[in-house]
Each structure stands twice: as structure tokens, then as C-alpha cells.
Design a protein around this motif. Structure first.
Motif, PDB file in Angstrom:
ATOM      1  N   ASP A 277       0.834  -1.207   0.000  1.00  0.00           N
ATOM      2  CA  ASP A 277       0.000   0.000   0.000  1.00  0.00           C
ATOM      3  C   ASP A 277       0.865   1.252   0.000  1.00  0.00           C
ATOM      4  OD1 ASP A 277      -2.232  -1.558  -0.006  1.00  0.00           O
ATOM      5  OD2 ASP A 277      -2.634  -1.365   2.144  1.00  0.00           O
ATOM      6  N   GLN A 278       1.907   1.249   0.857  1.00  0.00           N
ATOM      7  CA  GLN A 278       2.750   2.444   0.952  1.00  0.00           C
ATOM      8  C   GLN A 278       3.505   2.692  -0.342  1.00  0.00           C
ATOM      9  OE1 GLN A 278       5.048   1.576   4.432  1.00  0.00           O
ATOM     10  NE2 GLN A 278       3.448   2.281   5.843  1.00  0.00           N
ATOM     11  N   VAL A 279       4.019   1.616  -0.913  1.00  0.00           N
ATOM     12  CA  VAL A 279       4.789   1.759  -2.147  1.00  0.00           C
ATOM     13  C   VAL A 279       3.886   2.245  -3.273  1.00  0.00           C
ATOM     14  CG1 VAL A 279       5.977   0.429  -3.935  1.00  0.00           C
ATOM     15  CG2 VAL A 279       6.621   0.145  -1.536  1.00  0.00           C
ATOM     16  N   LEU A 280       2.698   1.675  -3.367  1.00  0.00           N
ATOM     17  CA  LEU A 280       1.775   2.095  -4.429  1.00  0.00           C
ATOM     18  C   LEU A 280       1.371   3.553  -4.229  1.00  0.00           C
ATOM     19  CD1 LEU A 280      -0.563  -1.002  -4.999  1.00  0.00           C
ATOM     20  CD2 LEU A 280       1.245  -0.123  -6.491  1.00  0.00           C
ATOM     21  N   ALA A 281       1.126   3.939  -2.987  1.00  0.00           N
ATOM     22  CA  ALA A 281       0.726   5.324  -2.709  1.00  0.00           C
ATOM     23  C   ALA A 281       1.850   6.286  -3.094  1.00  0.00           C
ATOM     24  CB  ALA A 281       0.364   5.482  -1.233  1.00  0.00           C
ATOM     25  N   ALA A 282       3.083   5.889  -2.817  1.00  0.00           N
ATOM     26  CA  ALA A 282       4.221   6.766  -3.108  1.00  0.00           C
ATOM     27  C   ALA A 282       4.413   6.982  -4.604  1.00  0.00           C
ATOM     28  CB  ALA A 282       5.493   6.189  -2.497  1.00  0.00           C
ATOM     29  N   HIS A 283       3.960   6.003  -5.391  1.00  0.00           N
ATOM     30  CA  HIS A 283       4.196   6.112  -6.832  1.00  0.00           C
ATOM     31  C   HIS A 283       2.908   6.351  -7.622  1.00  0.00           C
ATOM     32  CE1 HIS A 283       8.426   4.932  -6.600  1.00  0.00           C
ATOM     33  NE2 HIS A 283       8.040   4.150  -5.627  1.00  0.00           N
ATOM     34  N   ALA A 284       1.855   6.710  -6.929  1.00  0.00           N
ATOM     35  CA  ALA A 284       0.561   6.869  -7.601  1.00  0.00           C
ATOM     36  C   ALA A 284       0.663   7.900  -8.716  1.00  0.00           C
ATOM     37  CB  ALA A 284      -0.503   7.294  -6.594  1.00  0.00           C
ATOM     38  N   GLY A 285       0.103   7.562  -9.852  1.00  0.00           N
ATOM     39  CA  GLY A 285       0.034   8.511 -10.946  1.00  0.00           C
ATOM     40  C   GLY A 285       1.354   8.807 -11.631  1.00  0.00           C
ATOM     41  N   GLN A 286       2.383   8.061 -11.294  1.00  0.00           N
ATOM     42  CA  GLN A 286       3.708   8.321 -11.869  1.00  0.00           C
ATOM     43  C   GLN A 286       3.868   7.511 -13.155  1.00  0.00           C
ATOM     44  OE1 GLN A 286       6.583   8.139  -8.589  1.00  0.00           O
ATOM     45  NE2 GLN A 286       8.000   7.202 -10.037  1.00  0.00           N
ATOM     46  N   ALA A 287       4.314   8.140 -14.194  1.00  0.00           N
ATOM     47  CA  ALA A 287       4.545   7.397 -15.435  1.00  0.00           C
ATOM     48  C   ALA A 287       5.762   6.490 -15.251  1.00  0.00           C
ATOM     49  CB  ALA A 287       4.787   8.359 -16.585  1.00  0.00           C
TER      50      ALA A 287
ATOM     51  N   ALA B  75       6.064   3.812 -13.548  1.00  0.00           N
ATOM     52  CA  ALA B  75       6.268   3.530 -12.126  1.00  0.00           C
ATOM     53  C   ALA B  75       6.528   2.063 -11.829  1.00  0.00           C
ATOM     54  CB  ALA B  75       5.056   4.006 -11.336  1.00  0.00           C
ATOM     55  N   LEU B  76       6.380   1.194 -12.824  1.00  0.00           N
ATOM     56  CA  LEU B  76       6.467  -0.229 -12.508  1.00  0.00           C
ATOM     57  C   LEU B  76       7.815  -0.623 -11.901  1.00  0.00           C
ATOM     58  CD1 LEU B  76       5.313  -3.030 -12.424  1.00  0.00           C
ATOM     59  CD2 LEU B  76       5.872  -3.314 -14.843  1.00  0.00           C
ATOM     60  N   LEU B  77       8.904  -0.266 -12.562  1.00  0.00           N
ATOM     61  CA  LEU B  77      10.212  -0.657 -12.026  1.00  0.00           C
ATOM     62  C   LEU B  77      10.484  -0.038 -10.659  1.00  0.00           C
ATOM     63  CD1 LEU B  77      12.509  -0.897 -15.179  1.00  0.00           C
ATOM     64  CD2 LEU B  77      11.798  -2.748 -13.664  1.00  0.00           C
ATOM     65  N   PRO B  78      10.237   1.283 -10.484  1.00  0.00           N
ATOM     66  CA  PRO B  78      10.432   1.848  -9.140  1.00  0.00           C
ATOM     67  C   PRO B  78       9.606   1.129  -8.067  1.00  0.00           C
ATOM     68  CG  PRO B  78      10.137   3.607 -10.739  1.00  0.00           C
ATOM     69  CD  PRO B  78       9.945   2.305 -11.479  1.00  0.00           C
ATOM     70  N   ILE B  79       8.382   0.743  -8.415  1.00  0.00           N
ATOM     71  CA  ILE B  79       7.530   0.051  -7.445  1.00  0.00           C
ATOM     72  C   ILE B  79       8.128  -1.313  -7.091  1.00  0.00           C
ATOM     73  CG2 ILE B  79       5.312  -1.167  -7.219  1.00  0.00           C
ATOM     74  CD1 ILE B  79       4.008   1.196  -8.676  1.00  0.00           C
ATOM     75  N   LEU B  80       8.571  -2.040  -8.113  1.00  0.00           N
ATOM     76  CA  LEU B  80       9.137  -3.372  -7.851  1.00  0.00           C
ATOM     77  C   LEU B  80      10.414  -3.258  -7.017  1.00  0.00           C
ATOM     78  CD1 LEU B  80       8.571  -4.997 -11.368  1.00  0.00           C
ATOM     79  CD2 LEU B  80       7.243  -5.405  -9.278  1.00  0.00           C
ATOM     80  N   HIS B  81      11.248  -2.263  -7.351  1.00  0.00           N
ATOM     81  CA  HIS B  81      12.479  -2.064  -6.564  1.00  0.00           C
ATOM     82  C   HIS B  81      12.148  -1.715  -5.122  1.00  0.00           C
ATOM     83  CE1 HIS B  81      15.798  -2.496  -9.352  1.00  0.00           C
ATOM     84  NE2 HIS B  81      15.096  -1.873 -10.271  1.00  0.00           N
ATOM     85  N   ALA B  82      11.189  -0.808  -4.937  1.00  0.00           N
ATOM     86  CA  ALA B  82      10.851  -0.369  -3.583  1.00  0.00           C
ATOM     87  C   ALA B  82      10.315  -1.547  -2.766  1.00  0.00           C
ATOM     88  CB  ALA B  82       9.821   0.756  -3.634  1.00  0.00           C
ATOM     89  N   LEU B  83       9.515  -2.364  -3.422  1.00  0.00           N
ATOM     90  CA  LEU B  83       8.940  -3.508  -2.720  1.00  0.00           C
ATOM     91  C   LEU B  83      10.036  -4.509  -2.327  1.00  0.00           C
ATOM     92  CD1 LEU B  83       6.029  -3.960  -1.995  1.00  0.00           C
ATOM     93  CD2 LEU B  83       5.750  -5.295  -4.085  1.00  0.00           C
ATOM     94  N   GLN B  84      10.941  -4.768  -3.245  1.00  0.00           N
ATOM     95  CA  GLN B  84      12.015  -5.715  -2.907  1.00  0.00           C
ATOM     96  C   GLN B  84      12.935  -5.148  -1.827  1.00  0.00           C
ATOM     97  OE1 GLN B  84      13.535  -8.652  -5.528  1.00  0.00           O
ATOM     98  NE2 GLN B  84      15.628  -7.928  -5.302  1.00  0.00           N
ATOM     99  N   ASP B  85      13.167  -3.828  -1.873  1.00  0.00           N
ATOM    100  CA  ASP B  85      13.979  -3.220  -0.813  1.00  0.00           C
ATOM    101  C   ASP B  85      13.300  -3.384   0.543  1.00  0.00           C
ATOM    102  OD1 ASP B  85      15.861  -2.478  -2.626  1.00  0.00           O
ATOM    103  OD2 ASP B  85      15.282  -0.364  -2.705  1.00  0.00           O
ATOM    104  N   ARG B  86      11.995  -3.238   0.579  1.00  0.00           N
ATOM    105  CA  ARG B  86      11.270  -3.308   1.852  1.00  0.00           C
ATOM    106  C   ARG B  86      11.142  -4.742   2.351  1.00  0.00           C
ATOM    107  NH1 ARG B  86       7.644   1.196   2.483  1.00  0.00           N
ATOM    108  NH2 ARG B  86       6.727   0.006   4.181  1.00  0.00           N
ATOM    109  N   LEU B  87      10.831  -5.660   1.441  1.00  0.00           N
ATOM    110  CA  LEU B  87      10.467  -7.018   1.866  1.00  0.00           C
ATOM    111  C   LEU B  87      11.555  -8.056   1.593  1.00  0.00           C
ATOM    112  CD1 LEU B  87       6.819  -7.059   0.474  1.00  0.00           C
ATOM    113  CD2 LEU B  87       7.516  -6.659   2.840  1.00  0.00           C
ATOM    114  N   GLY B  88      12.531  -7.686   0.767  1.00  0.00           N
ATOM    115  CA  GLY B  88      13.553  -8.661   0.400  1.00  0.00           C
ATOM    116  C   GLY B  88      13.181  -9.455  -0.840  1.00  0.00           C
ATOM    117  N   PHE B  89      11.952  -9.331  -1.284  1.00  0.00           N
ATOM    118  CA  PHE B  89      11.499 -10.008  -2.497  1.00  0.00           C
ATOM    119  C   PHE B  89      10.193  -9.377  -2.961  1.00  0.00           C
ATOM    120  CE2 PHE B  89       8.008 -12.993  -1.078  1.00  0.00           C
ATOM    121  CZ  PHE B  89       7.993 -12.624   0.263  1.00  0.00           C
TER     122      PHE B  89
END
Ligand code: FES
Length: 145
Positions: free
Chosen positions: A8-18, A20-34
Motif C-alpha cells: 500500500d505504501q509503495v503504491l501510494a508513493a508512486h501513484a500517478g507516476q509514469a 512507475a512499474l520498475l520503481p515500485i518493484l524495486h521499492a517492494l524488494q527493498d522493503r520485503l527482500g522479495f
């Protein structure tokens, strides 16, 4: 629940960003390890992409893990400057060492920013310059979490 909050936090941070897929995936892996497979459908919905498109990107980039890493993550740089300084032999050594030890995860990296002090590697959050097989063995043995 942790995964849901992170997503939720990662998606909110990147909402509406062109793009955004790669930044979202990177942010998620940084947070969760995968990147949890269950996160892909909501990501696809948020970005108006098909699940197949999101899945395709996750599997294309070897950087993304779809399951939690085993133990610590050891990265060995396999990019050019490090290759010139014996990184391939170091990689082979690391593969054998991690397999024998059976509790950490080995992954390639493509430049860790330590080209002037190659070959380079990273264990957990710590960078290591001028690695040798012997130093690598010592690190794996000593640096328990
Ligand atoms: Fe290995 Fe840059 S090429 S750190």
C-alpha cells in the motif's frame, strides 16, 4: 499484513507516476527482500497494466526475487572492471562456498561502484573491496547476522 502495508505504501508513493512499474518493484524488494507474487495483481490494477505485463517484467529482470532469500544475500560484481580483476574466479569460488555452507543466497551484481578497488562484493548491507577467495571465506564465516 506486513506485505500488504508495504505494498500500500509503495503504491501510494508512486501513484500517478509514469513508468512507475520498475520503481515500485524495486521499492517492494527493498522493503520485503522479495516481490511477493500476490502483489502483482494489485500492482497491475494500480498501473492499468495486464498481469502478464507485470509478470513479464518481474521475470525479465533477474534482480527481482519472487521468494524470500535464504539467509544473507551475497552479491559478487561480475561487471567489466571486476572481471578484469578476477571476478569470475571469485564468483565460482562464492558459488561453491555458498552451496557448501547452504545458508546464504548468492546473486550477481553489475557494478557496485567500487571499480577502482575491484573485485567487489556486498554481503548484506556491507560493501567489500578487493575481495579474494580467502577474504570471502572469512567474511562468510565471521559475519553472521
Ligand atoms: Fe565491479 Fe564496478 S565493475 S564495482
Amino acid at each position: 499484513a506486513l506485505q500488504q502495508t508495504a505494498l500500500d505504501q509503495v503504491l501510494a508513493a508512486h501513484a500517478g507516476q509514469a513508468g512507475a512499474l520498475l520503481p515500485i518493484l524495486h521499492a517492494l524488494q527493498d522493503r520485503l527482500g522479495f516481490v511477493p507474487p500476490a502483489a502483482l495483481p494489485p500492482i497491475a490494477r494500480a498501473l492499468n497494466l495486464s498481469r502478464a505485463e507485470v509478470h513479464g517484467v518481474v521475470s525479465f529482470y533477474h534482480h527481482f526475487r519472487t521468494a524470500p532469500p535464504r539467509g544473507r544475500v551475497l552479491q559478487i560484481c561480475r561487471a567489466e572492471a571486476c572481471r578484469a580483476m578476477g571476478a569470475e574466479a571469485l564468483w565460482a569460488h562464492a558459488q561453491a562456498a555458498v552451496e557448501a555452507q547452504g545458508c546464504d543466497t548468492l546473486e550477481p551484481a553489475y557494478c557496485l561502484g567500487l571499480c577502482a578497488q575491484s573485485p567487489a562484493g556486498m554481503l548484506g548491507e556491507r560493501l567489500h573491496a578487493r575481495l579474494t577467495p580467502a577474504r570471502l571465506d572469512a567474511l562468510l564465516a565471521q559475519e553472521q547476522p
